[in-house]
Design a protein around this motif. Structure first.
Motif, PDB file in Angstrom:
ATOM      1  N   ALA A 164      43.235  50.848  35.277  1.00 20.61           N
ATOM      2  CA  ALA A 164      42.095  49.984  34.934  1.00 20.61           C
ATOM      3  C   ALA A 164      42.428  48.503  35.102  1.00 20.61           C
ATOM      4  CB  ALA A 164      41.650  50.261  33.498  1.00 20.61           C
ATOM      5  N   THR A 167      39.797  45.562  35.955  1.00 21.06           N
ATOM      6  CA  THR A 167      38.860  45.017  34.959  1.00 21.06           C
ATOM      7  C   THR A 167      39.583  44.598  33.676  1.00 21.06           C
ATOM      8  OG1 THR A 167      38.396  47.267  34.156  1.00 21.06           O
ATOM      9  CG2 THR A 167      36.899  46.350  35.817  1.00 21.06           C
ATOM     10  N   SER A 168      40.891  44.411  33.778  1.00 21.96           N
ATOM     11  CA  SER A 168      41.678  44.064  32.592  1.00 21.96           C
ATOM     12  C   SER A 168      42.213  42.643  32.667  1.00 21.96           C
ATOM     13  CB  SER A 168      42.854  45.037  32.437  1.00 21.96           C
ATOM     14  OG  SER A 168      42.401  46.361  32.240  1.00 21.96           O
ATOM     15  N   ASP A 180      41.426  45.835  28.582  1.00 21.73           N
ATOM     16  CA  ASP A 180      40.408  46.261  29.543  1.00 21.73           C
ATOM     17  C   ASP A 180      39.030  45.831  29.034  1.00 21.73           C
ATOM     18  OD1 ASP A 180      38.903  47.424  31.493  1.00 21.73           O
ATOM     19  OD2 ASP A 180      39.402  49.499  30.982  1.00 21.73           O
ATOM     20  N   TYR A 185      34.359  42.098  32.293  1.00 22.61           N
ATOM     21  CA  TYR A 185      35.346  41.303  33.029  1.00 22.61           C
ATOM     22  C   TYR A 185      34.659  40.430  34.085  1.00 22.61           C
ATOM     23  CZ  TYR A 185      39.354  40.113  35.947  1.00 22.61           C
ATOM     24  OH  TYR A 185      40.314  39.427  36.663  1.00 22.61           O
ATOM     25  N   LYS A 294      45.710  38.702  38.818  1.00 27.13           N
ATOM     26  CA  LYS A 294      45.715  39.044  37.394  1.00 27.13           C
ATOM     27  C   LYS A 294      46.531  38.054  36.575  1.00 27.13           C
ATOM     28  CE  LYS A 294      43.510  41.706  36.611  1.00 27.13           C
ATOM     29  NZ  LYS A 294      42.023  41.602  36.575  1.00 27.13           N
TER      30      LYS A 294
END
Length: 369
Positions: A164, A167-168, A180, A185, A294
């Protein structure tokens, strides 16, 4: 484009020398060189053309620094077109064009560049410091950001240890902390991208002030993209592995090269300003890269100078509305120091030093796990 040649020719053993193109580091170096060359070669001709077209150049705020009104009047704007040309050519020639991360960051960069161009065009043609409606621009920025983030969520690489991940939100220092947000997100990532774009735009107020910090941030995120996209390095540093995102290092290289080429003409005294065309595009690009790798929160550290500039404006506006008093002599904060008597070059170079320090601090979070 050249990566496609590698896949077609070198991978089959037809032209072994093209094997060097499989290395991200090699293509990143060539992207830097190519982007810089494109900007430098088009610079003089483009500046003369813009001087002829724009006449009086970019309007300078009458309530701003007095000497700026005299010294900078008539300087053409929209130099961001040069940056986008170099960045685009460098990326398209040397990046893997089958990589979704490349197209997502290009969508944000070119989309925001177009918005900035329209804003600059309105300012120049109407000879006013007010461009297109702020609300309209923010809405369009958010729309572009949401489209790019949706691409990353749907088609971005999935990490084996964190399915995941797309979307984290990952947190620096805490290696196992991963929250998450699901489809919420989208809003978070869009805020990062839009915020990055406007933060760089606030910073772009002195010759070379925004250009070098953007290059410094791009270099830091180029390294982050390379490490996060490499399984071995990501495991060693205990980072969240993002398959395919290493290719973004090539894009970051092109951003650095385009910035170097533009700085040739933007160094004090500037022959051209990047305008909103460049500032929105570069800020949005940094935000998009942070989202792709990220490392959204780390952007607040590496791009801390941009955050400081934005906060100074927000504090100034809030203080004046609530109390009728100003906290700073002038906002954004770089003008405050000019009002204190610092020369323009002193402000610019000291802010560059701050940008380097913050980038090093941001990179330090990679090992503090």
């Amino acid at each position: 484009m050249f990566y496609w040649l590698y896949e077609q020719l070198a991978a089959g053993g037809h032209v072994p020398i093209l094997n060097v193109l499989k290395y991200i580091t090699f293509r990143t170096g060539l992207a830097i060189f190519t982007a810089q060359l494109v900007v430098v070669l088009m610079g003089s001709r483009f500046i003369r053309w813009m001087q002829a077209k724009q006449g009086k150049g970019q309007p300078i705020r009458a309530e701003g620094i007095e000497r700026h009104v005299v010294e900078k009047a008539g300087t053409p704007t929209m130099g961001g077109v040069m940056i986008l040309a170099g960045l685009g050519v460098g990326t398209l020639l040397w990046a893997d064009l089958s990589n979704v991360y490349i197209w997502a960051v290009l969508l944000v960069t070119m989309g925001y560049g177009l918005l900035g161009f329209l804003d600059d065009y309105a300012k120049v043609t109407k000879q006013t410091t007010a461009g297109i409606s702020g609300r309209v621009r923010l809405a369009l920025e958010a729309l572009i950001a949401v489209a790019a983030v949706t691409m990353l969520i749907l088609w971005g690489g999935r990490s084996p240890e964190a399915p995941a991940l797309s979307t984290s939100v990952a947190f620096p220092v805490f290696k196992a902390l991963l929250v998450d947000l699901g489809w919420f997100y989208l809003a978070f990532a869009a805020f990062i991208i839009v915020g990055g774009a406007n933060a760089v735009n606030f910073t772009d107020g002195l010759d070379g002030l925004a250009t070098v910090p953007v290059m410094i941030a791009a270099a830091a995120f180029g390294l982050i993209a390379y490490l996060v996209g490499n399984y071995v390095f990501a495991q060693y540093l205990q980072l969240h592995f993002v398959p395919g995102v290493g290719e973004v290092a090539v894009f970051c290289g092109a951003m650095i090269g385009a910035g170097l080429g533009f700085l040739w003409y933007n160094a004090p005294p500037a022959k051209i300003f990047m305008g909103d065309t460049g500032a929105l595009a570069l800020g949005g690009a940094l935000g998009a890269v942070a989202v792709a790798t990220k490392h959204e929160i780390v952007l607040g550290v590496i791009g801390g100078l941009f955050v400081l500039e934005t906060l100074s404006v927000m504090i100034q506006v809030a203080s004046f509305k609530l109390t009728g008093k100003r906290v700073f002599r002038m906002a954004p904060i770089h003008h405050h120091f000019e009002k204190l008597g610092w020369s323009e070059s002193t402000v610019v170079i000291r802010f560059w030093i701050i940008a380097v320090m913050l980038a090093m601090l941001g990179l330090a979070t990679l090992k503090l796990r």
